[in-house]
Design a protein around this motif. Structure first.
Motif, PDB file in Angstrom:
ATOM      1  N   GLY A   1       2.514  -0.804  -3.239  1.00  0.00           N
ATOM      2  CA  GLY A   1       3.084  -2.080  -2.819  1.00  0.00           C
ATOM      3  C   GLY A   1       2.286  -2.692  -1.684  1.00  0.00           C
ATOM      4  O   GLY A   1       1.214  -2.190  -1.309  1.00  0.00           O
ATOM      5  N   SER A   2       2.847  -3.767  -1.106  1.00  0.00           N
ATOM      6  CA  SER A   2       2.103  -4.499  -0.073  1.00  0.00           C
ATOM      7  C   SER A   2       1.888  -3.662   1.181  1.00  0.00           C
ATOM      8  O   SER A   2       0.935  -3.887   1.924  1.00  0.00           O
ATOM      9  CB  SER A   2       2.836  -5.788   0.282  1.00  0.00           C
ATOM     10  N   THR A   3       2.767  -2.688   1.426  1.00  0.00           N
ATOM     11  CA  THR A   3       2.577  -1.858   2.626  1.00  0.00           C
ATOM     12  C   THR A   3       1.496  -0.794   2.421  1.00  0.00           C
ATOM     13  O   THR A   3       1.204  -0.028   3.334  1.00  0.00           O
ATOM     14  CB  THR A   3       3.897  -1.162   3.032  1.00  0.00           C
ATOM     15  N   ASP A   4       0.924  -0.735   1.230  1.00  0.00           N
ATOM     16  CA  ASP A   4      -0.148   0.230   0.966  1.00  0.00           C
ATOM     17  C   ASP A   4      -1.539  -0.399   1.104  1.00  0.00           C
ATOM     18  O   ASP A   4      -2.530   0.174   0.644  1.00  0.00           O
ATOM     19  CB  ASP A   4       0.026   0.829  -0.439  1.00  0.00           C
ATOM     20  N   ASN A   5      -1.590  -1.568   1.744  1.00  0.00           N
ATOM     21  CA  ASN A   5      -2.878  -2.277   1.873  1.00  0.00           C
ATOM     22  C   ASN A   5      -3.958  -1.434   2.546  1.00  0.00           C
ATOM     23  O   ASN A   5      -5.127  -1.498   2.175  1.00  0.00           O
ATOM     24  CB  ASN A   5      -2.697  -3.556   2.709  1.00  0.00           C
ATOM     25  N   GLY A   6      -3.568  -0.657   3.537  1.00  0.00           N
ATOM     26  CA  GLY A   6      -4.555   0.161   4.249  1.00  0.00           C
ATOM     27  C   GLY A   6      -5.135   1.227   3.335  1.00  0.00           C
ATOM     28  O   GLY A   6      -6.346   1.483   3.339  1.00  0.00           O
ATOM     29  N   ILE A   7      -4.276   1.840   2.558  1.00  0.00           N
ATOM     30  CA  ILE A   7      -4.717   2.899   1.642  1.00  0.00           C
ATOM     31  C   ILE A   7      -5.634   2.320   0.560  1.00  0.00           C
ATOM     32  O   ILE A   7      -6.677   2.899   0.232  1.00  0.00           O
ATOM     33  CB  ILE A   7      -3.480   3.591   1.032  1.00  0.00           C
ATOM     34  N   ILE A   8      -5.259   1.163   0.050  1.00  0.00           N
ATOM     35  CA  ILE A   8      -6.074   0.520  -0.992  1.00  0.00           C
ATOM     36  C   ILE A   8      -7.471   0.200  -0.436  1.00  0.00           C
ATOM     37  O   ILE A   8      -8.495   0.493  -1.070  1.00  0.00           O
ATOM     38  CB  ILE A   8      -5.382  -0.765  -1.498  1.00  0.00           C
ATOM     39  N   ALA A   9      -7.505  -0.340   0.780  1.00  0.00           N
ATOM     40  CA  ALA A   9      -8.801  -0.702   1.387  1.00  0.00           C
ATOM     41  C   ALA A   9      -9.643   0.549   1.645  1.00  0.00           C
ATOM     42  O   ALA A   9     -10.860   0.543   1.439  1.00  0.00           O
ATOM     43  CB  ALA A   9      -8.566  -1.463   2.689  1.00  0.00           C
ATOM     44  N   ALA A  10      -9.003   1.644   2.092  1.00  0.00           N
ATOM     45  CA  ALA A  10      -9.745   2.877   2.380  1.00  0.00           C
ATOM     46  C   ALA A  10     -10.334   3.454   1.096  1.00  0.00           C
ATOM     47  O   ALA A  10     -11.489   3.898   1.068  1.00  0.00           O
ATOM     48  CB  ALA A  10      -8.834   3.887   3.057  1.00  0.00           C
TER      49      ALA A  10
ATOM     50  N   LEU B   1       4.170  -6.123   8.531  1.00  0.00           N
ATOM     51  CA  LEU B   1       2.968  -6.716   7.934  1.00  0.00           C
ATOM     52  C   LEU B   1       1.840  -5.688   8.075  1.00  0.00           C
ATOM     53  O   LEU B   1       1.615  -5.160   9.177  1.00  0.00           O
ATOM     54  CB  LEU B   1       2.605  -7.986   8.702  1.00  0.00           C
ATOM     55  N   ILE B   2       1.149  -5.382   6.994  1.00  0.00           N
ATOM     56  CA  ILE B   2       0.015  -4.448   7.061  1.00  0.00           C
ATOM     57  C   ILE B   2      -1.238  -5.221   6.660  1.00  0.00           C
ATOM     58  O   ILE B   2      -1.307  -5.779   5.565  1.00  0.00           O
ATOM     59  CB  ILE B   2       0.196  -3.256   6.086  1.00  0.00           C
ATOM     60  N   GLU B   3      -2.192  -5.226   7.568  1.00  0.00           N
ATOM     61  CA  GLU B   3      -3.423  -5.959   7.296  1.00  0.00           C
ATOM     62  C   GLU B   3      -4.613  -5.016   7.478  1.00  0.00           C
ATOM     63  O   GLU B   3      -4.669  -4.295   8.483  1.00  0.00           O
ATOM     64  CB  GLU B   3      -3.529  -7.121   8.283  1.00  0.00           C
ATOM     65  N   ALA B   4      -5.511  -4.999   6.524  1.00  0.00           N
ATOM     66  CA  ALA B   4      -6.669  -4.103   6.597  1.00  0.00           C
ATOM     67  C   ALA B   4      -7.941  -4.923   6.805  1.00  0.00           C
ATOM     68  O   ALA B   4      -8.099  -5.995   6.222  1.00  0.00           O
ATOM     69  CB  ALA B   4      -6.779  -3.283   5.320  1.00  0.00           C
ATOM     70  N   GLU B   5      -8.829  -4.384   7.646  1.00  0.00           N
ATOM     71  CA  GLU B   5     -10.070  -5.094   7.965  1.00  0.00           C
ATOM     72  C   GLU B   5     -11.220  -4.108   7.829  1.00  0.00           C
ATOM     73  O   GLU B   5     -11.169  -3.012   8.394  1.00  0.00           O
ATOM     74  CB  GLU B   5      -9.908  -5.565   9.409  1.00  0.00           C
ATOM     75  N   GLU B   6     -12.229  -4.481   7.059  1.00  0.00           N
ATOM     76  CA  GLU B   6     -13.367  -3.592   6.872  1.00  0.00           C
ATOM     77  C   GLU B   6     -14.190  -3.507   8.161  1.00  0.00           C
ATOM     78  O   GLU B   6     -14.407  -4.515   8.821  1.00  0.00           O
ATOM     79  CB  GLU B   6     -14.231  -4.119   5.725  1.00  0.00           C
ATOM     80  N   THR B   7     -14.612  -2.296   8.518  1.00  0.00           N
ATOM     81  CA  THR B   7     -15.453  -2.127   9.712  1.00  0.00           C
ATOM     82  C   THR B   7     -16.699  -1.326   9.334  1.00  0.00           C
ATOM     83  O   THR B   7     -16.800  -0.849   8.204  1.00  0.00           O
ATOM     84  CB  THR B   7     -14.707  -1.333  10.806  1.00  0.00           C
TER      85      THR B   7
ATOM     86  N   ASN C   1      -2.235   9.173   7.014  1.00  0.00           N
ATOM     87  CA  ASN C   1      -2.492   8.774   8.402  1.00  0.00           C
ATOM     88  C   ASN C   1      -2.635   7.271   8.585  1.00  0.00           C
ATOM     89  O   ASN C   1      -2.462   6.766   9.680  1.00  0.00           O
ATOM     90  CB  ASN C   1      -3.760   9.457   8.914  1.00  0.00           C
ATOM     91  N   PHE C   2      -3.034   6.588   7.537  1.00  0.00           N
ATOM     92  CA  PHE C   2      -3.151   5.125   7.686  1.00  0.00           C
ATOM     93  C   PHE C   2      -2.145   4.425   6.770  1.00  0.00           C
ATOM     94  O   PHE C   2      -2.450   3.473   6.074  1.00  0.00           O
ATOM     95  CB  PHE C   2      -4.596   4.619   7.508  1.00  0.00           C
ATOM     96  N   ASP C   3      -0.963   4.972   6.812  1.00  0.00           N
ATOM     97  CA  ASP C   3       0.196   4.493   6.060  1.00  0.00           C
ATOM     98  C   ASP C   3       1.318   4.295   7.090  1.00  0.00           C
ATOM     99  O   ASP C   3       2.291   5.038   7.119  1.00  0.00           O
ATOM    100  CB  ASP C   3       0.537   5.578   5.024  1.00  0.00           C
ATOM    101  N   PRO C   4       1.175   3.308   7.995  1.00  0.00           N
ATOM    102  CA  PRO C   4       2.082   3.249   9.152  1.00  0.00           C
ATOM    103  C   PRO C   4       3.535   2.929   8.813  1.00  0.00           C
ATOM    104  O   PRO C   4       4.412   3.150   9.648  1.00  0.00           O
ATOM    105  CB  PRO C   4       1.475   2.149  10.037  1.00  0.00           C
ATOM    106  N   VAL C   5       3.820   2.478   7.608  1.00  0.00           N
ATOM    107  CA  VAL C   5       5.212   2.143   7.289  1.00  0.00           C
ATOM    108  C   VAL C   5       6.083   3.397   7.238  1.00  0.00           C
ATOM    109  O   VAL C   5       7.286   3.341   7.491  1.00  0.00           O
ATOM    110  CB  VAL C   5       5.297   1.314   5.984  1.00  0.00           C
ATOM    111  N   HIS C   6       5.495   4.553   6.988  1.00  0.00           N
ATOM    112  CA  HIS C   6       6.326   5.760   6.876  1.00  0.00           C
ATOM    113  C   HIS C   6       6.940   6.170   8.228  1.00  0.00           C
ATOM    114  O   HIS C   6       7.885   6.947   8.267  1.00  0.00           O
ATOM    115  CB  HIS C   6       5.567   6.916   6.205  1.00  0.00           C
ATOM    116  N   LEU C   7       6.428   5.601   9.321  1.00  0.00           N
ATOM    117  CA  LEU C   7       7.047   5.865  10.634  1.00  0.00           C
ATOM    118  C   LEU C   7       8.479   5.344  10.698  1.00  0.00           C
ATOM    119  O   LEU C   7       9.293   5.835  11.475  1.00  0.00           O
ATOM    120  CB  LEU C   7       6.217   5.205  11.735  1.00  0.00           C
ATOM    121  N   SER C   8       8.784   4.359   9.880  1.00  0.00           N
ATOM    122  CA  SER C   8      10.153   3.811   9.853  1.00  0.00           C
ATOM    123  C   SER C   8      11.102   4.700   9.052  1.00  0.00           C
ATOM    124  O   SER C   8      12.302   4.447   9.028  1.00  0.00           O
ATOM    125  CB  SER C   8      10.142   2.414   9.245  1.00  0.00           C
ATOM    126  N   PHE C   9      10.564   5.700   8.393  1.00  0.00           N
ATOM    127  CA  PHE C   9      11.388   6.577   7.546  1.00  0.00           C
ATOM    128  C   PHE C   9      11.140   8.035   7.936  1.00  0.00           C
ATOM    129  O   PHE C   9      11.858   8.588   8.760  1.00  0.00           O
ATOM    130  CB  PHE C   9      11.085   6.307   6.066  1.00  0.00           C
TER     131      PHE C   9
END
Ligand code: FES
Ligand SMILES: [Fe+2]
Length: 416
Positions: free
Chosen positions: A342-351, A204-210, A173-181
């Protein structure tokens, strides 16, 4: 990722570190519609525990251990009477708190029943969902999330069975690059989300802690000198907020049945429209028991000819079977020791990092983020999901977002 870390994040049975974390939060136990007034008790498996959910004569939901404290009969076959659930084997009667009210086979005057403490978890029913608290101590208040508090008329609830571990379901769900595929469908409109996702496949995928988890920005540079901005959220410990507009968004809540099966609860709410309708309720995609027609056993009815004409994945036009195919396809528990992020997995890594920190906090005797037991402590998580923001690239999308948050709060539909 090390095997120990993968085990840490994916095992949620009683006594496991992640199971202990999950049990600090209210979790969906069932949709209200599964337990109509006067309807039968239903067996429920949650976090590897076998339970029974029932309504007593006052319509209060109760969640008890499935097996009778006497000699283990299955209480989901029990009789609903006399203020509780009565075992059909020898008639022991339990109330929603797990108190044994009667043991009719014991001698008159016996106090044996007072010494029985049957497993019982508190329930609350809000917005068409029955939540339970399976953790230690008194249950905390339900959190102030809009997707929990929005009245039932302003939402659509659904759930679907998923044949895999909860975490790989939620990570999609927080892997938005897959929408392109994966979710690409034929579109002739260059301004549609489909076309914009297709136009830029390496965003560009940027993750921010909340305070509630992680906010993930996905920014695609598209034609006309614009940025297409998508904002999704990992919400601790097993849910997310995705696919929204200023009017509302979708919450997907991945609740473990056990370590290799889970329920994906889906909540769509609107701030302005009653009974918002969403594609996930499409009846032609669903079958008995909240299961998808497309499943592993029929290879998700993939139509390879349609991959050339209609849908990238050949799995129809509904996103839910797409996600189910790829997440179940990774195996019962995704082997994260063999991934290459990879770099598009930034959200997953942060989660994952946030989840590990929360597990460690509980292990250290602290409360994890969002577990606020003191009603006098104000906790105001700012969750918002957007999939409709197109901005000139000269506008800073981070600032724009902050203003949007303020506007959304003003427009919020809340009870009371
Ligand atoms: S097993 Fe339930 S009353 Fe005996
Ligand atoms: Fe998806």
């Amino acid at each position: 990722m090390l095997q120990e870390e993968n085990d840490l994040l994916t095992r949620t049975g009683p006594g496991t570190p992640c199971g202990e974390l999950m049990r600090r939060y209210w979790q969906p136990a069932a949709l209200s519609e599964e337990l109509p007034r006067g309807g039968p008790p239903i067996p429920v498996r949650l976090f590897s525990e076998d339970l029974v959910l029932f309504r007593d004569e006052a319509s209060r939901p109760g969640l008890l251990g499935l097996h009778c404290s006497h000699r283990g009969a299955d209480l989901s076959y029990g009789r609903l009477e006399d203020g509780g659930l009565r075992c059909i084997y020898h008639g022991w009667l339990y109330d929603v708190h797990g108190r044994c009210l009667e043991q009719p086979g014991e001698p008159v005057g016996s106090t044996f029943h007072e010494r029985i403490h049957h497993v019982a978890y508190p329930c609350q029913e809000v917005g068409g969902i029955i939540y339970t608290y399976m953790g230690p101590g008194a249950p905390l208040p339900l959190p102030p999330y809009e997707f929990i508090r929005v009245p039932v008329e302003y939402r659509t609830n659904a759930k679907v069975f998923q044949d895999d571990n909860y975490l790989q379901g939620n990570e999609g769900n927080f892997d938005p690059v897959h929408l392109s595929f994966l979710h690409q469908l034929r579109s002739d409109d260059p301004e549609s989300a489909q076309s914009l996702n297709a136009e830029c496949r390496s965003p560009l995928i940027e993750a921010e802690e909340t305070d509630y988890g992680v906010r993930i920005y996905c920014v695609r540079q598209v034609h006309g000198g614009r940025n297409y901005v998508r904002i999704t959220n990992f919400v601790l410990p097993n849910l997310c907020a995705v696919s929204g507009t200023a009017d509302g968004y979708q919450t997907l809540w991945h609740v473990p049945i056990d370590d290799t099966h889970h329920w994906r609860y889906m909540i769509w709410f609107s701030r302005s429209t009653t009974h918002p309708n969403r594609y996930f309720t499409r009846s032609d995609e669903m079958t008995e028991g909240h299961r998808l027609v497309r499943s592993k056993s029929n290879r998700y009815l993939q139509d390879r000819a349609s991959m050339q004409t209609e849908a990238y994945a050949g799995l129809g036009t509904n996103f839910l079977p797409h996600d189910t195919c790829v997440t179940e396809g990774a195996g019962p528990i995704l082997d994260r020791t063999r991934e290459h992020l990879g770099s598009t997995d930034n959200g997953i890594i942060a989660a994952r990092r946030r989840l590990i920190d929360a597990i460690r906090a509980v292990q250290a005797g602290q409360e994890p983020p969002g577990v606020v037991r003191d009603p006098n402590v104000r906790w105001d998580p700012e969750v918002m999901a957007r999939s409709d923001v197109l901005l000139p690239s000269s506008v800073d999308w981070r600032d724009y977002w902050k203003n949007e948050l303020l506007r959304a709060q003003l427009a919020t539909v809340m009870p009371g």
